[in-house]
Design a protein around this motif. Sequence first.
Motif: not given
Length: 183
Positions: A79-107
Amino acid sequence: SAEPKAFGSAEVLLLEKLATDLGIALERRAAELALRESEAMSRLLLESSPEAIFGVDINGICTFVNPACLRMLGYERESDLVGKGIHPLIHHTYPDGRPYPNDQCHLRQSTLKGHATHVDDEVHWRADGSSFPVEYWSRPMYRNGELIGAVVNFVDITERKRAEQALRESEERYRRISSVATD
């Protein structure tokens, strides 16, 4: 000795109806058991996999996770993940620390387009705010021909990245030693 009772046409029809209903009920019961067994096998496969696995719907909402996913990401409950937006939780930032916009996310893009993708140069973020390098594969999921989301498998490649860095450093030392020896 007692003679067998002859059934009338109404009784025969009733017995035929009962036999048909019993047959349908037995078929339904067998189908329900087969479905439960299939669901149990699917759950067993998810729970036994050493790879992290999660699903997302076309809106980017997490639909399922396996225990390896929870462990790697530092979460305790589905329940910590299911039902929630996955990008803001686990994939929100590039390795260099820049924000990773959802609309540019490969996934995200591969999910929306129904394309498979493979990436090995991004990071996922844990519940505690730390990140780790991942390699992931995303495959579209369809139901009745309609795109409903994607299933994502990922692995922590921290050790592989360390080994690659050590190899690069070793090769560089070798080049320096070789160039000094040839001078």
